[in-house]
Design an enzyme around this catalytic site. Structure first.
Site, PDB file in Angstrom:
ATOM      1  N   LYS A 184       0.848  -1.209   0.000  1.00  0.00           N
ATOM      2  CA  LYS A 184       0.000   0.000   0.000  1.00  0.00           C
ATOM      3  C   LYS A 184       0.871   1.243   0.000  1.00  0.00           C
ATOM      4  CE  LYS A 184      -3.735  -2.318   2.459  1.00  0.00           C
ATOM      5  NZ  LYS A 184      -4.172  -2.775   3.781  1.00  0.00           N
TER       6      LYS A 184
ATOM      7  N   ASP B 254     -11.327   2.836   4.705  1.00  0.00           N
ATOM      8  CA  ASP B 254     -11.657   1.405   4.748  1.00  0.00           C
ATOM      9  C   ASP B 254     -13.164   1.169   4.759  1.00  0.00           C
ATOM     10  OD1 ASP B 254      -9.680  -0.585   4.753  1.00  0.00           O
ATOM     11  OD2 ASP B 254      -9.025  -0.057   6.773  1.00  0.00           O
TER      12      ASP B 254
ATOM     13  N   GLN C  32      -4.523  -1.515   9.860  1.00  0.00           N
ATOM     14  CA  GLN C  32      -4.555  -2.869   9.302  1.00  0.00           C
ATOM     15  C   GLN C  32      -5.242  -3.839  10.264  1.00  0.00           C
ATOM     16  OE1 GLN C  32      -3.623  -3.664   6.210  1.00  0.00           O
ATOM     17  NE2 GLN C  32      -4.026  -5.833   6.428  1.00  0.00           N
TER      18      GLN C  32
HETATM   19  N1  GUN Z   1      -7.072  -6.743   6.415  1.00  0.00           N
HETATM   20  C1  GUN Z   1      -7.422  -7.443   5.297  1.00  0.00           C
HETATM   21  N2  GUN Z   1      -8.022  -6.627   4.391  1.00  0.00           N
HETATM   22  C2  GUN Z   1      -8.051  -5.399   4.962  1.00  0.00           C
HETATM   23  C3  GUN Z   1      -8.551  -4.143   4.514  1.00  0.00           C
HETATM   24  O1  GUN Z   1      -9.115  -3.983   3.422  1.00  0.00           O
HETATM   25  N3  GUN Z   1      -8.386  -3.103   5.380  1.00  0.00           N
HETATM   26  C4  GUN Z   1      -7.794  -3.242   6.591  1.00  0.00           C
HETATM   27  N4  GUN Z   1      -7.680  -2.162   7.384  1.00  0.00           N
HETATM   28  N5  GUN Z   1      -7.332  -4.403   7.038  1.00  0.00           N
HETATM   29  C5  GUN Z   1      -7.454  -5.460   6.217  1.00  0.00           C
END
Ligand code: GUN
Length: 298
Positions: free
Chosen positions: A52, A119, A96
């Site tokens: 990311k 998110d 995350q």
């Molecule tokens: N863990 C797995 N997919 C995601 C996501 O799209 N966002 C976040 N914050 N954590 C994740």
């Protein structure tokens, strides 16, 4: 053979759209910013967070990465989120998931400013999705799946879409997106999960299957009707002795046996994975677009 729906190709298209908008922001002296917070040292989460951060930097976004030790306390995390909420250089915040066990994730999510919740996990944004309010943020993975269906020309209106999995990150928002009005929506949606009885009898009725189970190669040929469209959300690491990394990535779908029955299917890797990051960039730009006018009026 089925059409292979390339997430890599569609993600490039999404990112090209993002680049054009970033250039327009920069011409106005604004650099959209994303903060990503990782707690602990789970290797898969670390890999996601790094990619990311890299994608942001490649696009010329302002990117801040906070990698915190597993011992980080709830209070420390709340303090960081509040600091990011108040930071005018940050338009999107992502913590995350999953955090370590001692962290109350729901409280962390509620602390994020909903206007920066790229998110789409904050209750305000969950409600906006259910209400079909376009100012809300939709979780990146289901949004990416929907975009894949739209770009591949898969008709969702009136189709029977079966979502396997009921997580807040994928299954639930996916079901809401597919049943919403408009492109990539208007489907008849069934949600199945680990307690569903006779899963195959339901998935065999599906025109579209979204597999978000989190179990390697779970969906078999016997679960799928001839001509179905299958979107595989799974990214599972399985041991692969003799390979350089010692593992390989497989989806939730047993690709080799399911693909020949399908009209279209996404591969793993190169399917939903690259879309999630591209849609995160898109959500960050949306946050910037919605926040900046608010600031300039203040
Ligand atoms: N863990 C797995 N997919 C995601 C996501 O799209 N966002 C976040 N914050 N954590 C994740």
């Amino acid at each position: 053979m089925p059409t292979l729906i390339s997430g890599t190709a569609v993600a490039e298209k999404v990112l090209a759209e993002c680049k054009a908008e970033i250039a327009a922001f920069k011409a106005r002296g604004i650099t959209p910013g994303l903060a990503v917070v990782l707690i602990g040292d789970d290797p898969a989460s670390r890999a996601y967070v790094r990619s990311k951060d890299k994608k942001c930097k490649d696009l010329g976004l302002h990117s801040v990465k906070h990698e915190l030790p597993t011992t980080t306390t709830q209070a420390e995390l709340i303090a960081l989120v509040k600091q990011l909420n108040a930071d005018p250089a940050i338009h999107g915040i992502l913590v995350q998931s999953p955090p370590p066990k001692h962290i109350d994730e729901a409280e962390i999510v509620r602390t994020i400013d909903p206007a920066k919740d790229v998110d789409g996990f904050h209750p305000v944004n969950v409600a906006k999705l259910a209400l079909e309010d376009p100012t809300g943020f939709v979780p990146c993975t289901p949004l990416g799946c929907q975009r894949l269906l739209i770009d591949a020309g898969i008709e969702t209106a009136g189709a029977h879409a079966v979502v396997i999995g009921r997580s807040m990150i994928v299954g639930k928002p996916m079901a809401l997106l597919l049943m919403a009005k408009g492109p990539g929506g208007d489907a008849t949606v069934t949600v199945t999960h680990s307690r569903t009885r006779d899963l195959g009898s339901i998935t065999r009725q599906a025109d579209i299957i979204i597999a978000a189970i989190g179990r390697p190669e779970f969906l078999k040929a016997e679960h799928v009707k001839e001509g179905a469209v299958v979107i595989d959300v799974g990214i599972n690491r399985v041991e692969a002795p003799g390979t350089e990394k010692g593992y390989k990535l497989v989806g939730d779908v047993a690709f080799d046996e399911v693909a020949p029955k399908c009209r279209a299917i996404t591969p793993v890797p190169g399917g939903v994975g690259p879309m999630t990051i591209a849609l995160l960039m898109q959500n960050t730009l949306k946050a910037c677009r919605q926040i900046v006018p608010r600031l300039s009026q203040a």
